[in-house]
Write an enzyme that holds these catalytic residues in place. Structure first.
Site, PDB file in Angstrom:
ATOM      1  N   PRO A 162     -12.058  -0.878   8.327  1.00  0.00           N
ATOM      2  CA  PRO A 162     -11.678  -1.137   9.720  1.00  0.00           C
ATOM      3  C   PRO A 162     -10.507  -0.244  10.130  1.00  0.00           C
ATOM      4  CG  PRO A 162     -11.982  -3.198   8.532  1.00  0.00           C
ATOM      5  CD  PRO A 162     -12.047  -2.104   7.502  1.00  0.00           C
ATOM      6  N   LEU A 163     -10.403   0.043  11.419  1.00  0.00           N
ATOM      7  CA  LEU A 163      -9.422   1.010  11.912  1.00  0.00           C
ATOM      8  C   LEU A 163      -8.244   0.325  12.602  1.00  0.00           C
ATOM      9  CD1 LEU A 163     -11.972   3.492  13.551  1.00  0.00           C
ATOM     10  CD2 LEU A 163     -11.091   3.503  11.198  1.00  0.00           C
ATOM     11  N   GLU A 164      -7.140   1.080  12.700  1.00  0.00           N
ATOM     12  CA  GLU A 164      -5.937   0.575  13.375  1.00  0.00           C
ATOM     13  C   GLU A 164      -5.969   0.989  14.855  1.00  0.00           C
ATOM     14  OE1 GLU A 164      -2.330   2.032  11.519  1.00  0.00           O
ATOM     15  OE2 GLU A 164      -1.532   0.008  11.349  1.00  0.00           O
ATOM     16  N   TRP A 201       2.112 -15.484   3.969  1.00  0.00           N
ATOM     17  CA  TRP A 201       3.209 -14.875   3.209  1.00  0.00           C
ATOM     18  C   TRP A 201       4.508 -14.980   3.995  1.00  0.00           C
ATOM     19  CZ3 TRP A 201       2.999 -13.845  -1.681  1.00  0.00           C
ATOM     20  CH2 TRP A 201       1.823 -13.376  -2.291  1.00  0.00           C
ATOM     21  N   GLY A 238       0.852  -1.186   0.000  1.00  0.00           N
ATOM     22  CA  GLY A 238       0.000   0.000   0.000  1.00  0.00           C
ATOM     23  C   GLY A 238       0.885   1.232   0.000  1.00  0.00           C
ATOM     24  N   ALA A 239       0.484   2.249   0.765  1.00  0.00           N
ATOM     25  CA  ALA A 239       1.211   3.522   0.758  1.00  0.00           C
ATOM     26  C   ALA A 239       2.672   3.338   1.184  1.00  0.00           C
ATOM     27  CB  ALA A 239       0.503   4.509   1.689  1.00  0.00           C
ATOM     28  N   LYS A 263      -1.506  -2.868   7.402  1.00  0.00           N
ATOM     29  CA  LYS A 263      -1.916  -2.222   8.636  1.00  0.00           C
ATOM     30  C   LYS A 263      -1.713  -3.237   9.775  1.00  0.00           C
ATOM     31  CE  LYS A 263      -3.475   1.914   7.442  1.00  0.00           C
ATOM     32  NZ  LYS A 263      -4.586   2.104   6.538  1.00  0.00           N
ATOM     33  N   THR A 300      -4.699  -7.279  -3.222  1.00  0.00           N
ATOM     34  CA  THR A 300      -5.446  -6.826  -4.401  1.00  0.00           C
ATOM     35  C   THR A 300      -4.449  -6.697  -5.565  1.00  0.00           C
ATOM     36  OG1 THR A 300      -6.929  -5.592  -2.955  1.00  0.00           O
ATOM     37  CG2 THR A 300      -6.953  -5.008  -5.303  1.00  0.00           C
ATOM     38  N   LYS A 333       6.438   8.276  18.639  1.00  0.00           N
ATOM     39  CA  LYS A 333       5.550   8.181  17.481  1.00  0.00           C
ATOM     40  C   LYS A 333       4.137   7.799  17.940  1.00  0.00           C
ATOM     41  CE  LYS A 333       4.363   8.169  13.152  1.00  0.00           C
ATOM     42  NZ  LYS A 333       4.448   7.129  12.169  1.00  0.00           N
TER      43      LYS A 333
HETATM   44  N1  NAP Z   1       0.583   6.092   5.055  1.00  0.00           N
HETATM   45  C1  NAP Z   1       1.380   6.784   5.825  1.00  0.00           C
HETATM   46  O1  NAP Z   1       1.705   7.944   5.499  1.00  0.00           O
HETATM   47  C2  NAP Z   1       1.944   6.180   7.088  1.00  0.00           C
HETATM   48  C3  NAP Z   1       2.922   6.921   7.799  1.00  0.00           C
HETATM   49  C4  NAP Z   1       3.520   6.334   8.920  1.00  0.00           C
HETATM   50  C5  NAP Z   1       3.128   5.056   9.335  1.00  0.00           C
HETATM   51  N2  NAP Z   1       2.163   4.391   8.640  1.00  0.00           N
HETATM   52  C6  NAP Z   1       1.840   3.036   9.100  1.00  0.00           C
HETATM   53  O2  NAP Z   1       2.317   2.122   8.119  1.00  0.00           O
HETATM   54  C7  NAP Z   1       1.486   0.928   8.120  1.00  0.00           C
HETATM   55  C8  NAP Z   1       0.981   0.708   6.691  1.00  0.00           C
HETATM   56  O3  NAP Z   1       0.091   1.784   6.406  1.00  0.00           O
HETATM   57  P1  NAP Z   1      -0.317   2.208   4.929  1.00  0.00           P
HETATM   58  O4  NAP Z   1      -0.771   3.619   5.022  1.00  0.00           O
HETATM   59  O5  NAP Z   1       0.731   1.835   3.964  1.00  0.00           O
HETATM   60  O6  NAP Z   1      -1.598   1.278   4.719  1.00  0.00           O
HETATM   61  P2  NAP Z   1      -2.293   0.868   3.338  1.00  0.00           P
HETATM   62  O7  NAP Z   1      -2.059   1.904   2.298  1.00  0.00           O
HETATM   63  O8  NAP Z   1      -3.686   0.495   3.696  1.00  0.00           O
HETATM   64  O9  NAP Z   1      -1.488  -0.419   2.894  1.00  0.00           O
HETATM   65  C9  NAP Z   1      -1.659  -1.679   3.486  1.00  0.00           C
HETATM   66  C10 NAP Z   1      -1.551  -2.679   2.353  1.00  0.00           C
HETATM   67  O10 NAP Z   1      -1.523  -4.003   2.911  1.00  0.00           O
HETATM   68  C11 NAP Z   1      -2.274  -4.807   2.042  1.00  0.00           C
HETATM   69  N3  NAP Z   1      -2.685  -6.050   2.699  1.00  0.00           N
HETATM   70  C12 NAP Z   1      -3.576  -6.199   3.707  1.00  0.00           C
HETATM   71  N4  NAP Z   1      -3.689  -7.500   4.033  1.00  0.00           N
HETATM   72  C13 NAP Z   1      -2.848  -8.172   3.210  1.00  0.00           C
HETATM   73  C14 NAP Z   1      -2.524  -9.552   3.058  1.00  0.00           C
HETATM   74  N5  NAP Z   1      -3.094 -10.507   3.795  1.00  0.00           N
HETATM   75  N6  NAP Z   1      -1.629  -9.904   2.100  1.00  0.00           N
HETATM   76  C15 NAP Z   1      -1.044  -8.955   1.302  1.00  0.00           C
HETATM   77  N7  NAP Z   1      -1.314  -7.637   1.417  1.00  0.00           N
HETATM   78  C16 NAP Z   1      -2.201  -7.254   2.352  1.00  0.00           C
HETATM   79  C17 NAP Z   1      -3.440  -3.954   1.620  1.00  0.00           C
HETATM   80  O11 NAP Z   1      -4.037  -4.500   0.469  1.00  0.00           O
HETATM   81  P3  NAP Z   1      -5.490  -4.046  -0.100  1.00  0.00           P
HETATM   82  O12 NAP Z   1      -5.142  -3.079  -1.197  1.00  0.00           O
HETATM   83  O13 NAP Z   1      -6.092  -5.300  -0.589  1.00  0.00           O
HETATM   84  O14 NAP Z   1      -6.235  -3.399   1.037  1.00  0.00           O
HETATM   85  C18 NAP Z   1      -2.731  -2.621   1.369  1.00  0.00           C
HETATM   86  O15 NAP Z   1      -2.239  -2.557   0.053  1.00  0.00           O
HETATM   87  C19 NAP Z   1       0.380   1.201   9.132  1.00  0.00           C
HETATM   88  O16 NAP Z   1       0.723   0.653  10.369  1.00  0.00           O
HETATM   89  C20 NAP Z   1       0.355   2.734   9.231  1.00  0.00           C
HETATM   90  O17 NAP Z   1      -0.151   3.188  10.463  1.00  0.00           O
HETATM   91  C21 NAP Z   1       1.573   4.909   7.527  1.00  0.00           C
END
Ligand code: NAP
Length: 317
Positions: free
Chosen positions: A255-257, A81, A10-11, A71, A33, A175
């Site tokens: 769903p939320l973290e 995996w 994801g992100a 998440k 996905t 953090k």
């Molecule tokens: N985004 C930010 O700027 C940021 C900054 C600091 C920390 N964080 C932390 O970094 C972590 C990741 O956040 P994110 O923002 O990157 O979340 P995200 O964009 O929702 O990415 C999570 C990814 O994991 C995938 N996923 C979920 N279950 C899976 C599985 N069983 N097998 C393979 N892939 C799976 C999701 O796929 P789907 O596409 O199918 O949902 C999604 O692509 C979190 O803990 C967040 O709090 C994020």
């Protein structure tokens, strides 16, 4: 060249995968996905990542390094995996997730492989599956040690910085402090960070921050009242249209973290017999909202009403 795999593209997973690709590694993208190719935008630049996209754990083989970036609440689902990717030659699983319990969460999923928690300092957004926008910052804080030196070498030649921390516990809780204040208030109010300019919201934010700092200190972090104050001042000063990822999940009806963030404050508070009444109240409301999202997902519905559309359009009230 190392064999590396990112689980959860994801992100954050997508952005750091692009950095590992830039460093010249043999990269696999392990996704839920499917998409054809990972594309990461950063400012005016666009990076195309020519790495295989795997959709089933049976397609995966043992690698040298695994980066988990689902998440927090999606970790267990990614267990197959991790089993497929970890073996005797695997150096470690780097957990790029918020919260303070990365090691406890992931160790049961990886057997004897080392789990390296990372504090993620990076702003990124998943625009669509395989399409990521990087907004700023590019740093992973990790515990200082032999593996942190290997990680620094792994990212050589990329934009990502590995920052080894002698006092990692403090950085982890620092953090969490930010997230434990910003996430519940934005997600429950449905407002962006500009909400912290309200005096009544500052009072609730201060209570959350004080509870988190008290618990963090009991857990061994060197944080104090000045850190709680700094978080509140920072939140009141940032661009008001900025949000939090829990707000975006809430508005998209996902769903939320909450358990890894507010739940951690409450759990550690119980462990150290420190009262956390404001966090506990917010946790109950977040848990109720998240459970409703899970029920909708089980029924095959993606969003609650038009809230997801509003979030995507950036029209958050
Ligand atoms: N985004 C930010 O700027 C940021 C900054 C600091 C920390 N964080 C932390 O970094 C972590 C990741 O956040 P994110 O923002 O990157 O979340 P995200 O964009 O929702 O990415 C999570 C990814 O994991 C995938 N996923 C979920 N279950 C899976 C599985 N069983 N097998 C393979 N892939 C799976 C999701 O796929 P789907 O596409 O199918 O949902 C999604 O692509 C979190 O803990 C967040 O709090 C994020």
């Amino acid at each position: 060249m190392a064999r590396v795999a990112v689980v959860g593209v994801g992100a954050i997973g997508g952005y750091f995968a692009a950095q590992l690709f830039r460093s010249g590694h043999d990269l696999s993208l392990c996704v839920r996905t499917p998409f054809d190719r990972l594309v990461v935008e950063s400012g005016e630049a666009e990076q195309r990542v020519e790495a295989p996209v795997l959709t089933r754990p049976e397609q995966a083989v043992e690698v040298d390094w695994v980066f988990l970036a689902t998440k927090a609440h999606q970790s267990a689902e990614a267990g197959d995996w991790l089993s497929a990717l970890c073996g005797p030659e695997t150096r470690g699983v780097v957990v790029m997730q918020n919260g303070v319990e990365q090691v406890e969460r992931v160790t049961p999923l990886v057997g004897t492989t080392a789990v390296i928690p990372a504090v993620v300092l990076c702003g990124a957004e998943a625009l669509a599956p395989g399409h990521i926008r990087h907004h700023g910052y590019s740093e992973l804080k990790v515990p200082a040690g032999a593996l942190s030196a290997e990680l620094e070498a792994l990212f050589e030649g990329s934009e990502a910085k590995i920052a080894p921390q002698a006092d990692f516990v403090t950085e982890l809780w620092r953090k969490l402090l930010q997230n434990a204040v910003a996430s519940p208030i934005t997600a429950l109010s449905g407002c962006r960070l500009g909400v912290f300019r309200r005096a009544d919201v500052q009072v609730q934010g201060a209570a959350l921050a004080e509870e988190c700092v008290a618990v963090a200190r009991a857990a061994g972090a060197s944080l104090g009242p000045q850190d709680a104050g700094a978080v509140l001042e920072g939140l009141a000063a940032v661009a008001p249209e900025m949000g939090s990822s829990m707000l975006y999940d809430r508005m998209a009806g996902r769903p939320l973290e909450h358990d890894a963030i507010t739940g951690a404050v409450v759990r550690f508070g119980e462990r150290f017999e420190i009262a956390t009444p404001v966090s506990r109240s917010m946790l109950a409301l977040l848990a109720a909202n998240s459970a409703a999202a899970e029920r909708r997902a089980a029924r095959g519905e993606r969003t609650e009403g038009d809230a997801g559309e509003k979030a995507r359009a950036g029209r958050v009230a």
